[in-house]
Design an enzyme around this catalytic site. Structure first.
Site, PDB file in Angstrom:
ATOM      1  N   ASP A 180      -0.079   4.424  -0.040  1.00 12.92           N
ATOM      2  CA  ASP A 180      -0.778   5.649   0.396  1.00 12.92           C
ATOM      3  C   ASP A 180       0.166   6.639   1.085  1.00 12.92           C
ATOM      4  OD1 ASP A 180      -3.089   4.453  -0.430  1.00 12.92           O
ATOM      5  OD2 ASP A 180      -3.917   4.132   1.576  1.00 12.92           O
ATOM      6  N   HIS A 181       1.070   6.103   1.923  1.00  9.76           N
ATOM      7  CA  HIS A 181       1.846   7.020   2.752  1.00  9.76           C
ATOM      8  C   HIS A 181       3.024   7.658   2.016  1.00  9.76           C
ATOM      9  CE1 HIS A 181      -0.856   6.497   5.898  1.00  9.76           C
ATOM     10  NE2 HIS A 181      -0.687   5.188   5.935  1.00  9.76           N
TER      11      HIS A 181
ATOM     12  N   ARG B 175      -7.028  12.749   1.011  1.00 10.11           N
ATOM     13  CA  ARG B 175      -5.955  13.227   1.892  1.00 10.11           C
ATOM     14  C   ARG B 175      -4.569  12.737   1.452  1.00 10.11           C
ATOM     15  NH1 ARG B 175      -7.310  10.027   7.422  1.00 10.11           N
ATOM     16  NH2 ARG B 175      -9.341  10.933   7.010  1.00 10.11           N
ATOM     17  N   HIS B 176      -4.527  11.619   0.747  1.00  9.72           N
ATOM     18  CA  HIS B 176      -3.202  11.191   0.243  1.00  9.72           C
ATOM     19  C   HIS B 176      -3.255  10.866  -1.256  1.00  9.72           C
ATOM     20  CE1 HIS B 176      -5.058   7.480   1.574  1.00  9.72           C
ATOM     21  NE2 HIS B 176      -4.658   7.564   2.824  1.00  9.72           N
TER      22      HIS B 176
ATOM     23  N   ARG C  93      -9.416   8.087  -0.992  1.00  5.49           N
ATOM     24  CA  ARG C  93     -10.390   8.540   0.016  1.00  5.49           C
ATOM     25  C   ARG C  93     -11.244   9.665  -0.527  1.00  5.49           C
ATOM     26  NH1 ARG C  93     -10.333   7.823   5.469  1.00  5.49           N
ATOM     27  NH2 ARG C  93      -8.972   6.181   6.219  1.00  5.49           N
TER      28      ARG C  93
ATOM     29  N   GLY D 136       1.416  -1.395   4.325  1.00  2.00           N
ATOM     30  CA  GLY D 136       1.813  -0.080   3.851  1.00  2.00           C
ATOM     31  C   GLY D 136       2.704   0.663   4.824  1.00  2.00           C
ATOM     32  N   HIS D 137       2.108   1.120   5.913  1.00  3.03           N
ATOM     33  CA  HIS D 137       2.770   2.067   6.789  1.00  3.03           C
ATOM     34  C   HIS D 137       4.132   1.578   7.271  1.00  3.03           C
ATOM     35  CE1 HIS D 137       3.526   4.407  10.462  1.00  3.03           C
ATOM     36  NE2 HIS D 137       3.000   5.383   9.755  1.00  3.03           N
TER      37      HIS D 137
ATOM     38  N   HIS E  71      -3.524  -4.585   7.676  1.00  7.08           N
ATOM     39  CA  HIS E  71      -3.683  -3.406   8.521  1.00  7.08           C
ATOM     40  C   HIS E  71      -2.829  -3.539   9.775  1.00  7.08           C
ATOM     41  CE1 HIS E  71      -5.162   0.275  10.162  1.00  7.08           C
ATOM     42  NE2 HIS E  71      -5.783   0.491   9.033  1.00  7.08           N
ATOM     43  N   GLY E  72      -1.886  -2.619   9.858  1.00  6.85           N
ATOM     44  CA  GLY E  72      -1.043  -2.535  11.055  1.00  6.85           C
ATOM     45  C   GLY E  72       0.090  -3.544  11.097  1.00  6.85           C
TER      46      GLY E  72
ATOM     47  N   ARG F 267       3.455  18.704   1.525  1.00  2.30           N
ATOM     48  CA  ARG F 267       3.914  19.953   0.915  1.00  2.30           C
ATOM     49  C   ARG F 267       3.079  20.353  -0.295  1.00  2.30           C
ATOM     50  NH1 ARG F 267       9.255  21.638   2.362  1.00  2.30           N
ATOM     51  NH2 ARG F 267       9.255  21.377   4.602  1.00  2.30           N
TER      52      ARG F 267
ATOM     53  N   THR G  96      -6.797   6.464  10.152  1.00  9.58           N
ATOM     54  CA  THR G  96      -6.683   5.389   9.172  1.00  9.58           C
ATOM     55  C   THR G  96      -7.932   4.530   9.328  1.00  9.58           C
ATOM     56  OG1 THR G  96      -5.342   3.509   8.451  1.00  9.58           O
ATOM     57  CG2 THR G  96      -5.327   3.967  10.800  1.00  9.58           C
ATOM     58  N   THR G  97      -8.120   3.544   8.439  1.00 13.40           N
ATOM     59  CA  THR G  97      -9.307   2.690   8.538  1.00 13.40           C
ATOM     60  C   THR G  97      -9.320   2.024   9.911  1.00 13.40           C
ATOM     61  OG1 THR G  97      -8.863   2.248   6.211  1.00 13.40           O
ATOM     62  CG2 THR G  97     -10.612   0.969   7.255  1.00 13.40           C
TER      63      THR G  97
ATOM     64  N   HIS H 232      -5.624   3.664  -1.536  1.00  9.51           N
ATOM     65  CA  HIS H 232      -6.946   4.004  -1.023  1.00  9.51           C
ATOM     66  C   HIS H 232      -7.296   5.411  -1.502  1.00  9.51           C
ATOM     67  CE1 HIS H 232      -9.693   4.246   2.817  1.00  9.51           C
ATOM     68  NE2 HIS H 232     -10.326   4.552   1.715  1.00  9.51           N
TER      69      HIS H 232
ATOM     70  N   GLU I 154      -8.555   0.492  -2.963  1.00 14.03           N
ATOM     71  CA  GLU I 154      -9.327   0.503  -1.716  1.00 14.03           C
ATOM     72  C   GLU I 154     -10.266   1.688  -1.755  1.00 14.03           C
ATOM     73  OE1 GLU I 154      -7.877   0.928   2.428  1.00 14.03           O
ATOM     74  OE2 GLU I 154      -6.370  -0.438   1.669  1.00 14.03           O
TER      75      GLU I 154
ATOM     76  N   GLU J  74     -10.767  -9.393   3.130  1.00 14.74           N
ATOM     77  CA  GLU J  74      -9.480  -9.049   3.736  1.00 14.74           C
ATOM     78  C   GLU J  74      -9.726  -8.951   5.234  1.00 14.74           C
ATOM     79  OE1 GLU J  74      -7.310  -5.645   2.191  1.00 14.74           O
ATOM     80  OE2 GLU J  74      -6.278  -5.415   4.104  1.00 14.74           O
TER      81      GLU J  74
ATOM     82  N   ASN K 229       0.861  -1.178   0.000  1.00  8.86           N
ATOM     83  CA  ASN K 229       0.000   0.000   0.000  1.00  8.86           C
ATOM     84  C   ASN K 229       0.906   1.239   0.000  1.00  8.86           C
ATOM     85  OD1 ASN K 229      -1.371   2.264   1.150  1.00  8.86           O
ATOM     86  ND2 ASN K 229      -3.039   0.902   1.729  1.00  8.86           N
TER      87      ASN K 229
HETATM   88  N1  PXP Z   1      -5.688  -3.025   4.356  1.00  7.82           N
HETATM   89  C1  PXP Z   1      -6.619  -2.058   4.457  1.00  7.82           C
HETATM   90  C2  PXP Z   1      -8.020  -2.395   4.146  1.00  7.82           C
HETATM   91  C3  PXP Z   1      -6.260  -0.756   4.845  1.00  7.82           C
HETATM   92  O1  PXP Z   1      -7.212   0.195   4.959  1.00  7.82           O
HETATM   93  C4  PXP Z   1      -4.896  -0.471   5.080  1.00  7.82           C
HETATM   94  C5  PXP Z   1      -4.488   0.932   5.430  1.00  7.82           C
HETATM   95  O2  PXP Z   1      -4.726   1.799   4.374  1.00  7.82           O
HETATM   96  C6  PXP Z   1      -3.970  -1.517   4.953  1.00  7.82           C
HETATM   97  C7  PXP Z   1      -4.398  -2.786   4.613  1.00  7.82           C
HETATM   98  C8  PXP Z   1      -2.521  -1.302   5.169  1.00  7.82           C
HETATM   99  O3  PXP Z   1      -2.330  -1.012   6.517  1.00  7.82           O
HETATM  100  P1  PXP Z   1      -0.931  -0.484   7.027  1.00  7.82           P
HETATM  101  O4  PXP Z   1      -0.667   0.793   6.299  1.00  7.82           O
HETATM  102  O5  PXP Z   1      -1.128  -0.327   8.490  1.00  7.82           O
HETATM  103  O6  PXP Z   1       0.067  -1.537   6.685  1.00  7.82           O
END
Ligand code: PXP
Length: 407
Positions: A173-174, A213-214, A209, A377-378, A355-356, A182, A264-265, A207, A234, A315, A171
């Site tokens: 997104d970040h 935001r990103h 949104r 992702g993160h 997630h996480g 910026r 975040t979600t 994602h 997403e 998921e 992911n």
């Molecule tokens: N899966 C879903 C459905 C999410 O919303 C996210 C965060 O955007 C992730 C996975 C990835 O999570 P993380 O960025 O914490 O790894």
């Protein structure tokens, strides 16, 4: 193909996951050290099984499983007879046939409160042991030996993979979060996605949104052009984003709950409470050839609802497992995820998780044999910022030093 699975039974009330059964049978062959041998598994109905039982064993009515070893007595079907198979004497590398009545397996699954696939797995294990010479009818000692072996194999199966290697989707997104800080053009999530793919990612997730935001619309459009693996979009199930998805046609979409105020979600979709609306969205996507994944908590009610409304994937939310404040709670969350991933897989859903997940929490989830892909992702973007810092400073320092030498 060492394990062939053929269907001679129509079973309108059951969806048989042949990939799962084949993989389990291959694991059993490996555990019994006969993975170089071919095995045929035939799924029949009660009528065919009754005929086989009558013809080969002179018993009337159906039975659950019959084994036909490829040995000198190959014309003897064995349910309770030992095959006394001397593998070394067999000139061709085939173990024989296991024939299973799906009708009987279904009845037994209900009686023993098992899933159909677990019942079929037990019958394959039982049939295989007969092919290998185990016989529970010879004596009490033989029965004990066969039962012990069955338990040992089923236990091993429980801990072995049933999917191919778990895949990793990234992911990005970040990367866009840093860019948006910026409001400029760098770093570009499109470039990041290409690097992720070159490093071995099996897919790219973004994602889009509602508040942008990103990830921006431009990112999704360009990613559609550049991603060579699989683009998973997403999104919340709202009209504007649904229309964008239908226009851009990512390889799949993951529907998530979306709240404007959240960082975040925060949790999975309440599929059970929004079946009608989600079913409509799934239908629209499917008509456009876009398979849908639903991001859900590890909860049986949600899994069943996702299956009912025709999701292709679920998921499973791993956030609570990752954020658990102590080991006991983490273990509990892990066991729930493992059990629910299994339930979803048994229903025929394809199972992702995410997630996480970070460098400490990913390994146990990745080892679950029912989970096909992780979405992370993160943690990866955070690690990249740290591990890439040394190189980034050196590159800038080189410019500064080079310029000051010239100046
Ligand atoms: N899966 C879903 C459905 C999410 O919303 C996210 C965060 O955007 C992730 C996975 C990835 O999570 P993380 O960025 O914490 O790894």
């Amino acid at each position: 193909m060492p394990v062939t699975l053929s269907f001679h039974a129509d079973c309108p009330n059951c969806r048989i996951n042949s990939r799962l059964l084949q993989r389990r049978a291959s694991t059993l062959l490996r555990e019994c050290r006969v993975s170089g041998y071919d095995l045929s598994i035939r799924l029949v109905n009660d009528t065919e099984m009754s005929w086989l039982n009558e013809h080969y064993r002179h018993k009337s009515g159906p039975t659950n499983v019959l084994s036909f070893p490829l040995s000198e007595n190959a014309d003897e079907g064995t349910e309770n007879h030992g095959a006394n198979l001397q593998l070394a004497q067999i000139p061709i590398k085939e173990l024989g046939d296991i024939v299973i009545s799906v009708d009987t397996a279904l009845r037994e699954a209900k009686e023993f409160h098992q899933s159909l696939h677990d019942r079929l797995t037990w019958l394959i294990t039982h049939g295989l042991l007969h092919l290998l010479g185990y016989d529970h009818e010879l004596s009490e000692a033989d029965a004990g030996q066969m039962l012990d072996k069955e338990h040992e194999l089923l236990n091993k199966l429980h801990h072995s993979r049933s999917t191919a290697m778990t895949q990793l989707a990234i992911n990005v997104d970040h990367i866009a979060t840093i860019r948006q800080a910026r409001g400029g053009v760098e770093p570009d999530p499109v470039a990041a996605a290409a690097i992720c793919e070159m490093a071995g990612a099996a897919g790219i997730v973004v994602h889009l949104r509602e508040d942008r935001r990103h990830i921006q619309d431009r990112d999704v459009r360009l990613l559609r052009e550049t991603v060579k693996t699989r683009l998973n979009l997403e999104m919340g199930a709202n009209k504007e984003i649904i229309d964008i998805a239908l226009g851009i046609k990512p390889n799949m979409v993951t529907l998530v709950p979306e709240k404007r105020q959240e960082l975040t979600t925060e949790g999975g979709l309440d599929v059970a409470a929004q079946k009608k609306m989600l079913a409509k969205t799934i239908d629209k996507m499917k008509k456009a050839g876009i398979p849908v994944s639903l991001f859900i908590d590890a909860d049986l009610r949600q899994i069943k609802a996702a299956h009912e409304i025709g999701a292709t994937f679920v998921e499973i939310h791993t956030g609570r497992y990752c954020d658990a404040s102590n080991e006991k709670a983490r273990e509990q969350e892990f066991q729930t995820i493992a059990a629910m991933a299994d339930e979803a897989y048994q229903l025929g859903l394809r199972v992702f998780a995410g997630h996480g997940l970070n460098y400490q929490t990913t390994d146990r989830i990745a080892a679950l044999d029912t989970i096909e892909e992780l979405s992370i992702g993160h943690a990866i973007v955070a690690r990249a910022a740290i591990t890439g810092l040394d190189r980034a400073v050196r590159d800038m320092l080189a410019i500064v030093q080079e310029a000051s030498r010239i100046g």
